[in-house]
Design a protein around this motif. Structure first.
Motif, PDB file in Angstrom:
ATOM      1  N   HIS A   1      68.813  43.786  42.071  1.00 24.26           N
ATOM      2  CA  HIS A   1      68.044  44.891  41.498  1.00 24.26           C
ATOM      3  C   HIS A   1      66.699  44.395  40.953  1.00 24.26           C
ATOM      4  O   HIS A   1      65.652  44.960  41.244  1.00 24.26           O
ATOM      5  N   THR A   2      66.743  43.325  40.151  1.00 29.29           N
ATOM      6  CA  THR A   2      65.504  42.872  39.495  1.00 29.29           C
ATOM      7  C   THR A   2      64.465  42.391  40.514  1.00 29.29           C
ATOM      8  O   THR A   2      63.274  42.556  40.293  1.00 29.29           O
ATOM      9  N   LYS A   3      64.939  41.843  41.640  1.00 29.97           N
ATOM     10  CA  LYS A   3      64.006  41.285  42.640  1.00 29.97           C
ATOM     11  C   LYS A   3      63.127  42.355  43.288  1.00 29.97           C
ATOM     12  O   LYS A   3      62.087  42.058  43.842  1.00 29.97           O
ATOM     13  N   ARG A   4      63.596  43.599  43.292  1.00 30.92           N
ATOM     14  CA  ARG A   4      62.760  44.644  43.902  1.00 30.92           C
ATOM     15  C   ARG A   4      62.031  45.473  42.851  1.00 30.92           C
ATOM     16  O   ARG A   4      61.368  46.452  43.162  1.00 30.92           O
TER      17      ARG A   4
ATOM     18  N   ASP B   1      62.789  34.339  30.532  1.00 28.44           N
ATOM     19  CA  ASP B   1      62.322  32.953  30.500  1.00 28.44           C
ATOM     20  C   ASP B   1      60.793  32.995  30.648  1.00 28.44           C
ATOM     21  O   ASP B   1      60.236  32.861  31.749  1.00 28.44           O
ATOM     22  N   TYR B   2      60.131  33.189  29.527  1.00 25.63           N
ATOM     23  CA  TYR B   2      58.703  33.519  29.472  1.00 25.63           C
ATOM     24  C   TYR B   2      57.829  32.522  30.252  1.00 25.63           C
ATOM     25  O   TYR B   2      57.029  32.927  31.098  1.00 25.63           O
ATOM     26  N   ASP B   3      57.984  31.220  29.976  1.00 25.35           N
ATOM     27  CA  ASP B   3      57.084  30.219  30.571  1.00 25.35           C
ATOM     28  C   ASP B   3      57.139  30.245  32.095  1.00 25.35           C
ATOM     29  O   ASP B   3      56.110  30.164  32.761  1.00 25.35           O
ATOM     30  N   ALA B   4      58.329  30.361  32.641  1.00 20.49           N
ATOM     31  CA  ALA B   4      58.467  30.357  34.102  1.00 20.49           C
ATOM     32  C   ALA B   4      58.088  31.712  34.697  1.00 20.49           C
ATOM     33  O   ALA B   4      57.375  31.783  35.705  1.00 20.49           O
ATOM     34  N   VAL B   5      58.522  32.797  34.067  1.00 17.66           N
ATOM     35  CA  VAL B   5      58.306  34.129  34.649  1.00 17.66           C
ATOM     36  C   VAL B   5      56.826  34.520  34.587  1.00 17.66           C
ATOM     37  O   VAL B   5      56.319  35.197  35.486  1.00 17.66           O
ATOM     38  N   LYS B   6      56.097  34.046  33.585  1.00 16.87           N
ATOM     39  CA  LYS B   6      54.675  34.447  33.483  1.00 16.87           C
ATOM     40  C   LYS B   6      53.847  33.893  34.645  1.00 16.87           C
ATOM     41  O   LYS B   6      52.773  34.399  34.946  1.00 16.87           O
ATOM     42  N   GLU B   7      54.367  32.882  35.327  1.00 16.16           N
ATOM     43  CA  GLU B   7      53.659  32.341  36.492  1.00 16.16           C
ATOM     44  C   GLU B   7      53.798  33.252  37.720  1.00 16.16           C
ATOM     45  O   GLU B   7      53.048  33.129  38.673  1.00 16.16           O
ATOM     46  N   LYS B   8      54.771  34.154  37.713  1.00 14.65           N
ATOM     47  CA  LYS B   8      54.949  35.071  38.849  1.00 14.65           C
ATOM     48  C   LYS B   8      54.528  36.499  38.521  1.00 14.65           C
ATOM     49  O   LYS B   8      54.172  37.264  39.402  1.00 14.65           O
ATOM     50  N   ALA B   9      54.595  36.839  37.227  1.00 14.44           N
ATOM     51  CA  ALA B   9      54.341  38.231  36.819  1.00 14.44           C
ATOM     52  C   ALA B   9      52.849  38.554  36.830  1.00 14.44           C
ATOM     53  O   ALA B   9      52.014  37.654  36.748  1.00 14.44           O
TER      54      ALA B   9
ATOM     55  N   VAL C   1      70.296  38.355  25.197  1.00 18.64           N
ATOM     56  CA  VAL C   1      70.716  37.046  25.724  1.00 18.64           C
ATOM     57  C   VAL C   1      69.438  36.242  26.000  1.00 18.64           C
ATOM     58  O   VAL C   1      68.642  36.634  26.862  1.00 18.64           O
ATOM     59  N   PRO C   2      69.230  35.126  25.278  1.00 21.53           N
ATOM     60  CA  PRO C   2      67.963  34.421  25.429  1.00 21.53           C
ATOM     61  C   PRO C   2      67.695  33.934  26.860  1.00 21.53           C
ATOM     62  O   PRO C   2      68.589  33.388  27.499  1.00 21.53           O
ATOM     63  N   LYS C   3      66.480  34.201  27.324  1.00 26.94           N
ATOM     64  CA  LYS C   3      65.956  33.700  28.620  1.00 26.94           C
ATOM     65  C   LYS C   3      66.865  34.039  29.804  1.00 26.94           C
ATOM     66  O   LYS C   3      66.966  33.259  30.758  1.00 26.94           O
ATOM     67  N   MET C   4      67.523  35.195  29.752  1.00 28.65           N
ATOM     68  CA  MET C   4      68.459  35.565  30.807  1.00 28.65           C
ATOM     69  C   MET C   4      67.751  35.884  32.132  1.00 28.65           C
ATOM     70  O   MET C   4      68.271  35.606  33.211  1.00 28.65           O
ATOM     71  N   VAL C   5      66.561  36.494  32.035  1.00 26.00           N
ATOM     72  CA  VAL C   5      65.823  36.836  33.258  1.00 26.00           C
ATOM     73  C   VAL C   5      64.981  35.626  33.654  1.00 26.00           C
ATOM     74  O   VAL C   5      64.049  35.235  32.942  1.00 26.00           O
ATOM     75  N   THR C   6      65.345  35.016  34.777  1.00 23.42           N
ATOM     76  CA  THR C   6      64.672  33.786  35.211  1.00 23.42           C
ATOM     77  C   THR C   6      63.692  34.087  36.354  1.00 23.42           C
ATOM     78  O   THR C   6      63.730  35.167  36.957  1.00 23.42           O
ATOM     79  N   ALA C   7      62.835  33.103  36.655  1.00 21.37           N
ATOM     80  CA  ALA C   7      61.771  33.325  37.644  1.00 21.37           C
ATOM     81  C   ALA C   7      62.325  33.687  39.021  1.00 21.37           C
ATOM     82  O   ALA C   7      61.723  34.488  39.741  1.00 21.37           O
ATOM     83  N   ASP C   8      63.478  33.122  39.378  1.00 23.66           N
ATOM     84  CA  ASP C   8      64.031  33.427  40.711  1.00 23.66           C
ATOM     85  C   ASP C   8      64.605  34.842  40.803  1.00 23.66           C
ATOM     86  O   ASP C   8      64.971  35.301  41.877  1.00 23.66           O
ATOM     87  N   MET C   9      64.651  35.548  39.675  1.00 17.67           N
ATOM     88  CA  MET C   9      65.185  36.925  39.695  1.00 17.67           C
ATOM     89  C   MET C   9      64.080  37.973  39.836  1.00 17.67           C
ATOM     90  O   MET C   9      64.378  39.167  39.860  1.00 17.67           O
ATOM     91  N   VAL C  10      62.805  37.545  39.873  1.00 17.54           N
ATOM     92  CA  VAL C  10      61.724  38.548  39.880  1.00 17.54           C
ATOM     93  C   VAL C  10      60.796  38.341  41.068  1.00 17.54           C
ATOM     94  O   VAL C  10      60.688  37.233  41.597  1.00 17.54           O
ATOM     95  N   LYS C  11      60.120  39.423  41.462  1.00 20.60           N
ATOM     96  CA  LYS C  11      59.165  39.290  42.572  1.00 20.60           C
ATOM     97  C   LYS C  11      57.766  39.014  42.019  1.00 20.60           C
ATOM     98  O   LYS C  11      57.490  39.289  40.837  1.00 20.60           O
ATOM     99  N   ASP C  12      56.895  38.524  42.866  1.00 19.28           N
ATOM    100  CA  ASP C  12      55.502  38.277  42.458  1.00 19.28           C
ATOM    101  C   ASP C  12      54.862  39.587  42.024  1.00 19.28           C
ATOM    102  O   ASP C  12      55.049  40.616  42.674  1.00 19.28           O
ATOM    103  N   GLY C  13      54.116  39.536  40.934  1.00 20.24           N
ATOM    104  CA  GLY C  13      53.353  40.699  40.503  1.00 20.24           C
ATOM    105  C   GLY C  13      54.111  41.659  39.601  1.00 20.24           C
ATOM    106  O   GLY C  13      53.583  42.698  39.195  1.00 20.24           O
ATOM    107  N   VAL C  14      55.357  41.325  39.260  1.00 18.60           N
ATOM    108  CA  VAL C  14      56.162  42.222  38.420  1.00 18.60           C
ATOM    109  C   VAL C  14      55.529  42.358  37.021  1.00 18.60           C
ATOM    110  O   VAL C  14      54.840  41.444  36.550  1.00 18.60           O
TER     111      VAL C  14
END
Ligand code: NAP
Length: 295
Positions: free
Chosen positions: A203-206, A254-262, A216-229
């Protein structure tokens, strides 16, 4: 891609300036001063700090604020009696009972006892019902703050795939409902995930927008999101203490990792938190205007 930071601190500051002007004008033109009472039962340190921040903000904006702190063993009857007193107090337009309440007090009974006209937290079933129907009401503060953050940051929600993680009555359910409503800041296609969701990442990837309200701390990781989210991180998790005893906070993402894709992301702290308190002030002003018969 490195994300634009959606600063709740800055957005809240701008809204508070607007509110301060409106509150001063209300006093000058109509001799009306909005009044807020916060009621805290017990000594939970996190609740104490939330309540004191609410009173401090109210005071800074020119709202008359009263803070009532009751012992942890206060009876339900005593609390209901206090609410009844403030329901009838003309100086008070908004009543906020800080949650959670001690186990021996029925939370629903207490929230239902608040006059819906003074329910500035937006938790009374009358206001929840009106919100679902898209009618004028007090919107619950955290979801309301999220809507303001999205619209003021220019995020287009119309037609967007929104994934909300969490289905609580105070965040997950109301924000999901608000985002699907047929109006500006809504019109999204909303999916709600929770502990029984089978494949969360599918779900999160789309998702074009992810709203995480999990705890839950840092539950959403970079591999769970698409570029530009676009990421709205509601979570406030205490993950340790600094040498001088201050809490170290982390969001649900997971702010540090996810901000590189968002394309855009809210930080923790400094994201949704300051907006929640600000929307409480906005609701209190609305309550005072309504009580004075001004729109
Ligand atoms: P809550 O009532 O505990 O609800 C948490 C939700 O997350 C539940 O629906 C739960 O699912 C779901 N969940 C928990 N673990 C999960 C997992 N591993 N996978 C999928 N879903 C999971 O929490 P809340 O009151 O909504 O608060 C959520 C977070 O936001 C907390 O960190 C809280 O401190 C923070 N918060 C911040 C503000 C602010 O102003 N910044 C305001 C309110 C809350 P089930 O329903 O299936 O159990």
């Amino acid at each position: 891609m490195t994300a634009k930071i959606i600063s709740g601190t800055e957005t809240a500051k701008a809204i508070r300036e607007e509110l301060k002007k409106e509150i001063a004008e209300l006093k000058e033109k109509h001799n009306v001063v909005p009044g807020l009472v916060t009621i805290l039962v017990g000594e939970d340190p996190a609740s104490q700090s939330y309540v004191s921040a609410k009173n401090k903000t109210a005071h800074a904006l020119g709202i008359h604020s009263e803070q009532v702190t009751l012992a942890a063993d206060t009876s339900e009857q005593e609390l209901l009696g206090l609410i009844d007193k403030y329901n009838r107090d003309n100086k008070i337009n908004g009543i906020l009972v800080q949650l959670p309440l001690p186990k021996h007090i029925d939370e629903a009974k207490v929230l239902y006892a608040i006059d819906p006209e003074k329910d500035v937290d937006g938790f009374h079933p009358v206001n929840v019902g009106k919100m679902v129907l898209g009618e004028q009401c007090y919107l619950p503060c955290t979801p309301h703050g999220i809507l303001e953050l999205l619209t003021r940051s220019g995020v287009n929600t119309s037609g967007a795939e929104v994934v909300v993680i969490g289905r609580s009555n105070i965040v997950g359910k109301p924000i999901s409902n608000l985002m699907l409503q047929k109006r500006a800041g809504g019109n999204a296609t909303v999916t709600i995930c929770h502990t029984r969701t089978k494949d969360m990442a599918a779900h999160t990837k789309r998702a074009d927008i992810i709203i995480a309200a999990v705890g839950v701390p840092k539950m959403v990781t970079a591999d769970m999101v698409k570029d530009g989210v676009v990421i709205i991180d509601v979570g406030v998790n205490r993950i340790g203490k600094t040498a001088d005893g201050k809490a170290i906070l982390a969001g649900d993402v997971d702010y540090d990792a996810v901000k590189e894709k968002a394309s855009a992301i809210t930080p923790v702290p400094g994201g949704v938190g300051p907006m929640t308190i600000t929307m409480l002030m906005k609701n209190t002003l609305q309550a005072a205007r309504q009580a004075a018969g001004l729109k």
